[in-house]
Scaffold this motif. Structure first.
Motif, short mmCIF file in Angstrom:
data_model
loop_
_atom_site.label_atom_id
_atom_site.label_comp_id
_atom_site.label_asym_id
_atom_site.label_seq_id
_atom_site.Cartn_x
_atom_site.Cartn_y
_atom_site.Cartn_z
N ILE A 80 0.84 -1.20 0.00
CA ILE A 80 0.00 0.00 0.00
C ILE A 80 0.87 1.25 0.00
CG2 ILE A 80 -1.64 1.33 1.37
CD1 ILE A 80 -2.89 -1.29 2.26
N ALA A 81 1.94 1.24 0.80
CA ALA A 81 2.82 2.41 0.86
C ALA A 81 3.47 2.68 -0.49
CB ALA A 81 3.89 2.18 1.93
N LEU A 87 -0.43 10.36 0.38
CA LEU A 87 0.26 10.89 1.55
C LEU A 87 1.77 10.90 1.32
CD1 LEU A 87 -1.70 9.00 4.34
CD2 LEU A 87 -2.07 11.34 3.56
N PRO A 88 2.48 11.82 1.97
CA PRO A 88 3.95 11.82 1.89
C PRO A 88 4.53 10.55 2.52
CG PRO A 88 3.13 13.92 2.75
CD PRO A 88 1.97 12.98 2.72
N THR A 94 5.46 6.30 9.14
CA THR A 94 5.13 6.43 10.56
C THR A 94 3.89 5.64 10.92
OG1 THR A 94 6.14 8.65 10.60
CG2 THR A 94 4.64 8.07 12.41
N ILE A 95 2.83 5.80 10.11
CA ILE A 95 1.58 5.09 10.39
C ILE A 95 1.80 3.58 10.30
CG2 ILE A 95 -0.75 4.67 9.55
CD1 ILE A 95 -0.83 7.56 8.59
N ALA A 96 2.50 3.13 9.27
CA ALA A 96 2.73 1.70 9.09
C ALA A 96 3.55 1.12 10.24
CB ALA A 96 3.42 1.44 7.76
N THR A 152 10.05 -9.14 12.09
CA THR A 152 9.37 -9.75 10.96
C THR A 152 8.56 -8.73 10.19
OG1 THR A 152 9.23 -11.87 12.12
CG2 THR A 152 7.70 -11.51 10.32
N PHE A 153 7.83 -7.89 10.91
CA PHE A 153 7.04 -6.84 10.24
C PHE A 153 7.96 -5.89 9.47
CE2 PHE A 153 5.71 -2.40 10.38
CZ PHE A 153 4.57 -2.46 9.61
N LEU A 154 9.00 -5.39 10.13
CA LEU A 154 9.89 -4.43 9.48
C LEU A 154 10.60 -5.05 8.28
CD1 LEU A 154 11.46 -2.68 12.61
CD2 LEU A 154 9.69 -1.80 11.07
N LEU A 155 10.98 -6.31 8.39
CA LEU A 155 11.65 -6.98 7.28
C LEU A 155 10.73 -7.05 6.07
CD1 LEU A 155 14.21 -8.57 6.42
CD2 LEU A 155 13.04 -10.63 7.16
N ALA A 156 9.47 -7.43 6.28
CA ALA A 156 8.52 -7.51 5.16
C ALA A 156 8.22 -6.13 4.59
CB ALA A 156 7.23 -8.19 5.63
N TYR A 157 7.99 -5.16 5.45
CA TYR A 157 7.64 -3.81 5.00
C TYR A 157 8.79 -3.17 4.23
CZ TYR A 157 6.05 1.04 5.21
OH TYR A 157 5.67 2.33 4.87
N ILE A 158 9.99 -3.23 4.78
CA ILE A 158 11.15 -2.60 4.14
C ILE A 158 11.50 -3.31 2.84
CG2 ILE A 158 13.61 -2.13 4.42
CD1 ILE A 158 13.08 -1.69 7.38
N SER A 159 11.35 -4.62 2.79
CA SER A 159 11.64 -5.36 1.56
C SER A 159 10.73 -4.91 0.42
CB SER A 159 11.49 -6.87 1.79
OG SER A 159 12.42 -7.34 2.74
#
Length: 795
Positions: A80-81, A87-88, A94-96, A152-159
């Protein structure tokens, strides 16, 4: 002016299918790089996270399944991001991040603390205080699970962000690869298939991404290229990925560099210090209390759950002096001091005594013999390279230089270690003292407090009683009360010990248990719950014995090995790491082993020589406390694996389900790649125009309109046009191109360029019809079968 306007208006609709967008949409559902890029990225992330959940021993014994939720949220929010334009980036990140941390926090609290968010917040705050305090440590599994879920969340999001926004997929592969290698390196089981899946997906992702970048550039500069070029690249990329994965398995093993090993393992090196600091702050990793084969430390903490690896850690051959005594426990350390809460430690008044190779160490008993085992390490844990083992109640000698921690009060040895590290594949000869005391002899010995003779004639040296029966020992009243109840009427100290042992063996042995309450004595809590790991059983017997006046201690090592006829040796696995109880029966008989833990075979005492039955030649006779029956002491009946609770079984099912999904996806991709390869090679000998018409005819047959031998290309185009009215003009044009090429002068460059484009347009309309027909095929087949049955019945 009016002519210009009119021409402009008539020119606009000439671009067929164009749509005006007055402003860009705030969200794009379709990925700009295609669904395959998205699928490969997800596979890389999923394989990495599944490797965290599948590592053996597990990073944490409870709640590991919550990683699936944070994984899914990280992928969704990351996509989504990337796709949103409203949104910037700083606000979206930050929200995620807040949503990911909140989910990780709530799921962790629910998984291990019965949804107590405040308690988890308190524990997290304490952990951060320890993290910035020198020499502080922590073994809180709940905080470690929280960090795993957040990671785990950060790894998936950043990837997702690295691949689709910053356009750096190699960074995503690197980040996930580091996490994957850490898990594979930690695991004591074979997790190589994770690496294979990861490498295949990563290489295909890089090929696909590079192609997408190039096609975008080619379109920008107006360069024409084949519409099937993408599949050509993916076929070549799949072949290249498979070759890259297979080559390392065909190469010979590389020779390790001793200089590099010395550098990375230097005791004062930065890497070792960093590793030690991380381990001190995450001591709960791997199941609190044990971390793989490295079960042995200077303290023994009573904790609810442990995870022991079911892998071979050592094997031994029995020497000539112990030919009939292959079932001795292997001892490495003893604990004499209990803190009144949950921890046993070695004596604080011990000093290091060094022994040369094969130098005999003093025994604590007069009635004993010596067993000799040839021991080889098969898996030496990091940090545990100096622990060595001897059969029996205490060590007699080692074939390598060793150090013994000897009490300055009682002069009894507390632990034994090699002077230099013993890495994997190192071997040594260990000799140990085994008591020859029979049950009749042990029953004749009174409690130390019941001896009425002169102090100098007491069988119990005062210094031994001062250390192993301390007067200031804090013992919970419940422990003392239970000991009195269990041993009421026992005539001797040995009979009382047997009564305590029998009572505890009615409890339930389990490796997965809730943590003891922080405000209670862990041993007293165990007597209430009657369920726990071997450390609880051993601690309970030692403290119950001390409350009655028995000098006791808790010892650790391995249970006896399981005989392997192929290697003619006894195999010891990590699941056989064990703790039991020893009671001191005076200077004559010394330390006697007791097994209070349920599901472990009891020690068998020697019998008087006059009652030993006659045996045939070559039949081994039991010595000391060896097991006289064929059953192997220390091995859970029916299985060498330890019992798992329902929670761990559910986690295993989730992991297996995830792996099944990943393997299914990989299989589908492989079948799809084979289909594409077949499709490309199907008309390789035809011209572009002939191949295009051939593909259209094959797809048309799958859609329900097959070409007949009597039809000309134009007639077939008309027949197929009835099924595809929107593509009738394209079908006619393609048949005309083929007719002119076949019978009107040969192929032209223009036709070779135009025919594949016409095929692409026609294929887009045929594929949905084929899918629709495939969906209706089962019901149509069922209707035909029913019709056939009715016709047959009417006849």
């Amino acid at each position: 002016m009016s002519v210009t306007t009119t021409s402009a208006k008539t020119a606009t609709p000439a671009v067929e299918g164009s749509v005006r967008h007055p402003r860009a949409a705030w969200f794009h559902l379709l990925p700009s790089d295609g669904w395959l890029t998205l699928l490969l990225t997800i596979i890389i992330i999923v394989v990495t996270v599944f490797s965290i959940e599948a590592v053996t021993p597990t990073w944490t014994s409870q709640g590991i399944g919550i990683l699936n939720l944070t994984l899914a949220l990280g992928i969704v929010l990351g996509y989504i991001a990337v796709q949103q334009r409203l949104l910037p980036s700083i606000i979206v990140h930050t929200i995620a991040t807040v949503l990911g941390i909140v989910l990780a926090f709530t799921q962790t609290a629910n998984a291990v603390l019965l949804n107590d968010d405040r308690e988890l917040a308190r524990r997290t705050w304490i952990w951060f205080q320890h993290a910035f305090a020198p020499n502080a440590s922590s073994s809180d599994n709940s905080v470690f699970l929280l960090f795993l879920a957040t990671l785990t969340f950060l790894l998936a999001y950043i990837s997702m962000w690295l691949v689709f926004h910053t356009r750096r997929p190699w960074l995503a592969v690197l980040a996930n690869g580091v996490v994957l290698l850490i898990n594979i390196g930690w695991s004591t089981s074979d997790e190589y298939y994770f690496l294979v899946l990861f490498l295949l997906a990563a290489l295909l992702l890089l090929v696909r991404f590079t192609l997408a970048e190039n096609t975008r550039y080619w379109r920008a500069i107006g360069l024409r290229f084949s519409p099937d070029l993408g599949w050509d690249f993916m076929q070549a990329g799949a072949f290249f990925a498979i070759v890259v994965v297979l080559i390392p398995n065909l190469l010979p093993a590389a020779i390790q560099s001793q200089a590099l090993n010395d550098y990375f393992n230097a005791p004062n090196g930065g890497l070792v210090k960093l590793e030690a600091r991380v381990q001190s702050l995450f001591a709960g990793a791997g199941g609190r209390g044990t971390t793989g084969p490295g079960f042995f430390t200077s303290t023994l903490q009573l904790q609810g759950s442990v995870n022991l690896p079911n892998v071979q850690v050592l094997h031994y051959h029995v020497g000539s002096s112990g030919a009939g005594d292959a079932q001795q426990y292997l001892i490495t350390q003893a604990f004499d001091s209990y803190n009144g809460s949950n921890t046993w430690t070695n004596s604080t008044i011990a000093q290091t005594t060094s022994y040369q190779a094969n130098q005999t160490q003093p025994a604590s008993s007069q009635t004993h013999h010596t067993d000799v085992y040839d021991i080889t390490f098969d898996l030496t844990p990091i940090g545990g390279e100096q622990y060595i083992f001897a059969p029996g109640s205490e060590a007699a000698s080692f074939s390598v230089p060793s150090n013994a921690q000897v009490s300055t009060l009682s002069f009894s040895a507390m632990s034994w270690q090699a002077q230099t590290p013993m890495p994997t594949d190192d071997a040594y000869v260990g000799a140990g003292y085994v008591s020859d005391a029979t049950e009749q002899q042990l029953k004749q010995l009174v409690y130390p407090s019941q001896f009425t003779g002169l102090p100098s004639q007491s069988p119990y040296p005062p210094n031994m009683l001062e250390q192993y029966l301390p007067s200031d020992q804090h013992i919970d009243p419940l422990i003392a009360q239970r000991a009195q109840e269990v041993t009421r009427g026992a005539p001797t100290m040995y009979q009382a010990a047997l009564d305590i042992q029998s009572y505890l063996r009615t409890f339930t042995y389990s490796t997965q248990n809730p943590e003891p309450p922080a405000n209670q004595d862990a041993t007293a809590w165990f007597l209430k719950t009657q369920r726990g790991f071997c450390t609880f059983f051993a601690s309970a017997m030692a403290l119950m014995g001390r409350s009655l006046g028995m000098p006791t201690r808790v010892v650790s090592g391995y249970t006896a090995g399981v005989y392997d006829p192929r290697s003619n040796s006894y195999i010891v696995k990590g699941t056989q790491a064990h703790t039991w109880t020893q009671i001191y029966f005076g200077a004559k008989y010394g330390w006697i082993n007791f097994e209070p833990t349920a599901q472990f075979s009891q020690f068998v005492r020697p019998v008087p020589a006059s009652t030993v039955p006659t045996v045939g030649p070559g039949t081994p006779q039991p010595h000391g406390s060896a097991t006289a029956s064929p059953s192997l002491r220390g091995v859970t009946p029916g299985s060498s694996n330890l019992t798992r609770t329902g929670a761990s079984q559910r986690n295993t099912l989730l992991i297996q389900l995830g792996l099944g999904i990943a393997l299914t996806i990989a299989l589908v991709l492989a079948l799809y790649a084979l289909f594409v390869l077949w499709w490309r090679l199907l008309y390789r000998n035809l011209s572009p125009t002939g191949a295009s018409l051939g593909r259209v005819a094959l797809l048309g047959s799958w859609a329900g309109v097959s070409a007949k031998r009597s039809q000309t290309p134009s007639e077939y185009a008309e027949a197929l046009g009835k099924l595809l009215p929107s593509q009738r003009s394209a079908l006619r044009q393609l048949s005309d191109l083929y007719t002119r090429e076949r019978w009107g002068g040969g192929a032209t460059t223009a036709a070779a360029d135009e025919a594949p484009q016409l095929y692409e347009h026609i294929r887009g309309s045929l594929v949905p019809l084929i899918i629709r027909r495939a969906r209706s095929l089962p019901s149509a087949t069922l209707r035909r079968l029913r019709s056939g049955w009715r016709t047959a019945s009417d006849r």
